[in-house]
Write a protein that holds these residues in place. Sequence first.
Motif: not given
Length: 268
Positions: A252-264
């Motif tokens: 789940l941390f992978t998906f959270l990091i990916f989502a955060f990266s897209i937002m950035v």
Amino acid sequence: QSYGLSYFAALGYMIFGEYGIFYFNPIITILFLIIAERVSTKLFNKHVGLLTLLLLSTNHLILKTGINFQTENTAGLFFILGVFFLIKFFKDNKDRFILFSSIFFVFSVFVRTAGILVFPLELVLLPIVFIFSHKIINSDKNKDFKKNIFKISNSKKIFYFIIPWILFLIFWFSFNDSFFGDPLTNYRMQNQDYNERLHRDSNFSSFFNIELKHFEIFKDFSRYLLPYQINAVYQNLDNKFENILGNSWISLFTFLIFAFSIMVILYL
């Protein structure tokens, strides 16, 4: 099916002999680490670049595949370059960047066919670029979405995006048809007589056959996208609390990091 790696190896052998094959992957791995650091530094800052280099260079999977004749690092090198130009396209909205991005993604798939999953990712992200780059939502002059989506500039972007993939698919299907008599075949299906397990979920139609188990497999393998040190700690835990949080909950941390990266990326 790693057609590309075979061609690169053949080219290395023609130029440097046996040493061209022996040193091919170590050289690619070094380039992979250097380019990953340079891309991170250019897109963010030198501290992110240093952290990227530290995490990748201490990952035993990268080092292990780097000393063997395997596809992972070569495909990863092209993939990172594809992501870099895709981000540049998002930020600068220059048509040539989407062309470069698709070319490098195609080379990545050419080396490791499983990377074909990048194609629908690009397909989803492209409309987002149209919306944000032309400010269709907030602009009084661009309220007609259908009219703007087919503007010449957008048609040019779509052409640049799609043409490398079309050329790759033409080659892929032609190669299979020429050598195996079936454009939709693949390595696993051709070798099922030697190993029955290779035939499992390996036909072309499996791309369109989505089952719950596929999401579970995707979630399980996603944990390997985390820094290896985190996954190693997780693997050595006596109690992983999977009975409460579910199998491979660390993914789940992978998906959270990916989502955060897209937002950035979108914010920058």
